[in-house]
Design a protein around this motif. Structure first.
Motif, PDB file in Angstrom:
ATOM      1  N   ARG A 147       1.183   4.204  -2.963  1.00  0.00           N
ATOM      2  CA  ARG A 147       1.031   5.610  -2.634  1.00  0.00           C
ATOM      3  C   ARG A 147       2.220   6.457  -3.091  1.00  0.00           C
ATOM      4  O   ARG A 147       2.049   7.583  -3.550  1.00  0.00           O
ATOM      5  N   GLN A 148       3.442   5.926  -2.948  1.00  0.00           N
ATOM      6  CA  GLN A 148       4.612   6.782  -3.187  1.00  0.00           C
ATOM      7  C   GLN A 148       5.337   6.504  -4.502  1.00  0.00           C
ATOM      8  O   GLN A 148       6.294   7.201  -4.831  1.00  0.00           O
TER       9      GLN A 148
ATOM     10  N   GLU B  77       0.828  -1.216   0.000  1.00  0.00           N
ATOM     11  CA  GLU B  77       0.000   0.000   0.000  1.00  0.00           C
ATOM     12  C   GLU B  77       0.856   1.258   0.000  1.00  0.00           C
ATOM     13  O   GLU B  77       0.511   2.249  -0.656  1.00  0.00           O
TER      14      GLU B  77
END
Length: 387
Positions: A299-300, A295
């Protein structure tokens, strides 16, 4: 001093091809020349044309690469070195002095740990090994006031994911710098400076060069003062990239975006097949939904990269597998167009045996290349059958 290419807001692929790559003003050559000169004429004493005087201090081909590197990572300054470790060494010596401490992740490239523990350690710099994916452990370690946190994400060889933004917030609250080794993800997938990191380092030997034909390293950063210090060490200690190496790296970077896309597609397809294989006990790949860092990676970063590590029953099985592939070439390094297989415990991470970073004998690291994915799957499955 600044090597950032200030272009209008254009896409990453465009920047990779055009940053620092203006056609040659003298001849109109679309590809800037390789400047092989070691020295430069002066118009009177101290009268420098274009700011160049001596090859160690600066070279136009190296400047073009440094502009490209800074622009792609979104940094103000890019500096190119003779190897990834030369880049790391200059950065660490610019920031740290004897008696200082740094935090280093518990899963990093063996050569980085050797540099920190043995070379800088002999100079009086202390280090502490921390699981950077555990923010409470990081918070505790920050009470000792380290000057710097060294993170690799995805890490080598277990592909662990560190939350760069959260790490940067914690570190900055305690007055520490955050350095992110972005070699595995590359700026095509992840830009640590935009997430709060202070410095990005690369082994440009890997995905940035991308063709297993050149060794190099890079430091990209925002702070003008720190950039001056690193640049001084680049000049004073002299571990610079040569002009042909710089040119080869620049040429590799132009195709970085399309290469990383295919590396990721091939690696994900292979990971999904290997999860099902009875001979494989575990697959480490951030693109798999059950990866503990999945996750955060979503996100990054905009992709999961081409590196994949698998665990087999035991050390002998891992060694047999690594010696049984045909398309995957048994070799150190990673990030080229061709697929490579490596047994970290006895190859890239042999130097961390007996340290907190020791890796298990039962893992094999795959650098998934750009070949036809069906051929790669068939090669790995045939090697597993031989195990």
């Amino acid at each position: 001093m600044s090597h950032h290419d200030d272009r209008p807001d254009v896409g990453f692929e465009t920047l990779a091809i055009h940053a620092g790559q203006d056609p040659d003003a003298t001849t109109g050559a679309v590809i800037p020349p390789v400047h092989m000169s070691s020295t430069y004429v002066q118009d009177g004493i101290g009268g420098l044309r274009g700011g160049y005087e001596y090859g160690r201090a600066g070279n136009p081909t190296r400047t073009a690469l440094e502009t490209q590197l800074a622009t792609l990572e979104g940094g103000a300054h890019g500096l190119s070195f003779a190897s990834g470790l030369a880049a790391e060494d200059a950065l660490l010596r610019a920031v740290l002095k004897p008696g200082d401490e740094l935090l280093i992740g518990d899963d990093v490239y063996g050569g980085t740990y050797r540099l920190v523990s043995r070379v800088l350690g002999a100079w009086g710099v202390r280090h502490r090994v921390v699981d950077l994916t555990d923010l409470s452990a990081v918070r505790d370690a920050l009470d000792e006031r380290p000057k710097l946190i060294w993170a690799e994400t995805p890490s080598n060889p277990y592909l662990r994911i560190t939350d760069i933004a959260a790490l940067a917030d914690l570190a900055h609250a305690h007055g520490a710098l955050v350095v992110v080794d972005n070699t595995f993800a590359t700026p095509a997938l992840q830009r640590p400076l935009s997430l709060g990191a202070d410095v990005v380092v690369h082994s440009t030997t890997k995905y940035l060069g991308g063709h297993s034909d050149v060794v190099g390293g890079a430091v990209v950063l925002q702070d003008d003062g720190l950039a001056e210090q690193v640049k001084f060490l680049q000049f004073a200690a002299g571990a610079v990239s040569g002009p042909l190496d710089a040119w080869l790296t620049t040429r590799g970077i132009k195709t970085l975006a399309v290469r990383m896309q295919r590396h990721g597609e091939n690696a994900l397809a292979l990971a999904q097949r290997l999860v099902e294989h009875p001979a494989v006990t575990r697959v480490h790949y951030p693109g798999l939904p059950d990866h503990p860092g999945h996750e955060i990676a979503v996100r990054q970063s905009s992709g999961f990269g081409g590196m994949l590590t698998i665990e087999l029953a035991d050390g002998p099985a891992a060694r047999r597998f690594a010696e049984s592939t045909r398309l995957f070439t048994l070799a150190e390094s990673l990030g080229g167009v061709e697929s490579l297989v490596n047994h970290p415990a006895s190859m890239t991470h042999a130097s961390v045996r007996g340290t907190p970073l020791e890796v298990t004998e039962s893992i094999v690291r795959l650098s998934v290349g750009l070949e036809s994915v069906g051929d790669l799957v068939a090669d790995v499955e045939a090697a597993l059958a031989r195990v």
